[in-house]
Design a protein around this motif. Structure first.
Motif, PDB file in Angstrom:
ATOM      1  N   ILE A 151       0.855  -1.195   0.000  1.00 47.75           N
ATOM      2  CA  ILE A 151       0.000   0.000   0.000  1.00 47.75           C
ATOM      3  C   ILE A 151       0.882   1.233   0.000  1.00 47.75           C
ATOM      4  O   ILE A 151       0.746   2.114  -0.852  1.00 47.75           O
ATOM      5  N   ALA A 152       1.790   1.295   0.957  1.00 43.57           N
ATOM      6  CA  ALA A 152       2.704   2.436   1.051  1.00 43.57           C
ATOM      7  C   ALA A 152       4.066   2.047   0.507  1.00 43.57           C
ATOM      8  O   ALA A 152       4.528   0.926   0.694  1.00 43.57           O
ATOM      9  N   LYS A 153       4.708   2.972  -0.197  1.00 44.15           N
ATOM     10  CA  LYS A 153       6.064   2.744  -0.654  1.00 44.15           C
ATOM     11  C   LYS A 153       7.003   2.749   0.549  1.00 44.15           C
ATOM     12  O   LYS A 153       6.745   3.396   1.555  1.00 44.15           O
ATOM     13  N   GLY A 154       8.108   2.028   0.433  1.00 40.00           N
ATOM     14  CA  GLY A 154       9.070   1.947   1.525  1.00 40.00           C
ATOM     15  C   GLY A 154       9.886   3.219   1.651  1.00 40.00           C
ATOM     16  O   GLY A 154      11.092   3.233   1.393  1.00 40.00           O
ATOM     17  N   THR A 155       9.225   4.293   2.041  1.00 38.57           N
ATOM     18  CA  THR A 155       9.858   5.603   2.127  1.00 38.57           C
ATOM     19  C   THR A 155      10.298   5.885   3.553  1.00 38.57           C
ATOM     20  O   THR A 155       9.608   5.503   4.507  1.00 38.57           O
ATOM     21  N   ALA A 156      11.418   6.581   3.708  1.00 40.35           N
ATOM     22  CA  ALA A 156      11.830   7.015   5.045  1.00 40.35           C
ATOM     23  C   ALA A 156      10.796   8.010   5.575  1.00 40.35           C
ATOM     24  O   ALA A 156      10.430   8.975   4.896  1.00 40.35           O
ATOM     25  N   MET A 157      10.324   7.765   6.790  1.00 40.71           N
ATOM     26  CA  MET A 157       9.276   8.596   7.378  1.00 40.71           C
ATOM     27  C   MET A 157       9.781   9.277   8.639  1.00 40.71           C
ATOM     28  O   MET A 157      10.467   8.653   9.462  1.00 40.71           O
ATOM     29  N   GLU A 158       9.435  10.551   8.789  1.00 40.97           N
ATOM     30  CA  GLU A 158       9.745  11.306   9.996  1.00 40.97           C
ATOM     31  C   GLU A 158       8.524  11.252  10.908  1.00 40.97           C
ATOM     32  O   GLU A 158       7.462  11.776  10.584  1.00 40.97           O
ATOM     33  N   MET A 159       8.672  10.592  12.046  1.00 40.01           N
ATOM     34  CA  MET A 159       7.566  10.409  12.978  1.00 40.01           C
ATOM     35  C   MET A 159       7.649  11.465  14.078  1.00 40.01           C
ATOM     36  O   MET A 159       8.680  11.601  14.740  1.00 40.01           O
ATOM     37  N   ARG A 160       6.567  12.187  14.280  1.00 37.47           N
ATOM     38  CA  ARG A 160       6.510  13.246  15.274  1.00 37.47           C
ATOM     39  C   ARG A 160       5.315  13.052  16.185  1.00 37.47           C
ATOM     40  O   ARG A 160       4.320  12.435  15.806  1.00 37.47           O
ATOM     41  N   ASP A 161       5.431  13.635  17.374  1.00 34.15           N
ATOM     42  CA  ASP A 161       4.271  13.714  18.256  1.00 34.15           C
ATOM     43  C   ASP A 161       3.222  14.572  17.570  1.00 34.15           C
ATOM     44  O   ASP A 161       3.504  15.677  17.103  1.00 34.15           O
ATOM     45  N   LEU A 162       2.003  14.066  17.488  1.00 31.99           N
ATOM     46  CA  LEU A 162       0.954  14.768  16.756  1.00 31.99           C
ATOM     47  C   LEU A 162       0.699  16.163  17.312  1.00 31.99           C
ATOM     48  O   LEU A 162       0.491  17.118  16.553  1.00 31.99           O
TER      49      LEU A 162
END
Length: 270
Positions: free
Chosen positions: A34-45
């Protein structure tokens, strides 16, 4: 390395769904395909919603958002082999239609097995914290439904879904939405990723929280192997930041670490 979103977890421990002690495996949310294997920046919402710019501290996750939290059977068999293919079919068809250069219809349908799609969403939601088992009656009922494919969804649970044409992902697990005036709160869990959002609710007070979106749980009479034409309604689409940034007469209460993940910004583009 700090792990504020409980992504990494121990190499061995209890499965976040079935509780079986095992060598833990990595669950991708959403699943690969579903999602491409992209580097993701995870933050507190909450940090992310407080500014219009992508900045501040983040936790980097290579190859998409993932959690080391599931035993091999729950991850590879129950999710990967039995349920995720139906979620992939739904999302990939929706993506094809939504990316079309042609004029979009008000709605369209996708033939899938709804109870497998619902079990996929339930399973990935339960996987979204390493080292955590089910807490409270909603999650306990979710586990029972996920593990026993003969069961219908809990009568108190609904699963609303709608198009989400954005590149970020939002994961909320322990949330309630209140409305001024003494109305009953809405308890829910949320997975948002391109091309669809899914919101699991519990004991929703219909007069207070009356939604136009489609509900997966309406197919509760179907077996795990039965198919149906799911409606994708392109007109019943709430704002991008609903429900995590509610309207003025509502307030959101969250526990744990609500997450927003965005594709890693290019150098110099921050």
């Amino acid at each position: 390395m700090k792990d504020p979103f409980l992504v990494h977890g121990p190499l061995r421990g209890p499965c976040s769904i079935c509780g079986t002690p095992a060598q833990l495996t990595v669950d991708h949310v959403p699943p690969k395909g579903i999602a491409k294997g992209t580097a993701m920046e995870m933050r507190d919402l909450m940090d992310r919603l407080s500014t219009d710019k992508v900045q501040g501290k983040f936790q980097l996750s290579q190859d998409g958002v993932k959690f080391r939290s599931l035993c091999p059977r729950c991850n590879n068999e129950r999710l990967g082999a039995e349920c995720d293919p139906e979620l992939l079919k739904l999302c990939n068809h929706a993506s094809t239609v939504m990316r079309s250069p042609l004029a979009l219809p008000p709605s369209f349908t996708v033939e899938v097995r709804p109870m497998r799609v619902l079990r996929s969403i339930v399973g990935h939601t339960l996987a979204t914290q390493s080292g955590r088992g089910p807490l409270g009656p909603m999650e306990e009922a979710m586990v029972e439904f996920f593990l026993d494919t003969r069961l219908p969804p809990p009568r108190q649970m609904e699963c609303f879904y709608w198009p989400y044409p954005f590149s970020d992902q939002v994961i909320l697990r322990d949330v309630s939405l209140g409305r001024l005036g003494g109305h009953p709160p809405l308890f829910f869990k949320l997975l948002k990723f391109y091309p669809l959002s899914f919101m699991l609710t519990w004991e929703r007070d219909v007069p207070t929280w009356n939604f136009r979106m489609q509900d997966l749980a309406r197919y509760r009479r179907l077996s795990n192997d039965d198919s149906a034409a799911l409606i994708i309604d392109l007109q019943a689409v709430p704002p991008q930041r609903w429900p995590e940034a509610p309207l003025d007469d509502c307030m959101l209460m969250m526990a744990g670490k609500p997450m927003i993940a965005e594709p890693r910004a290019e150098r110099g583009a921050r």
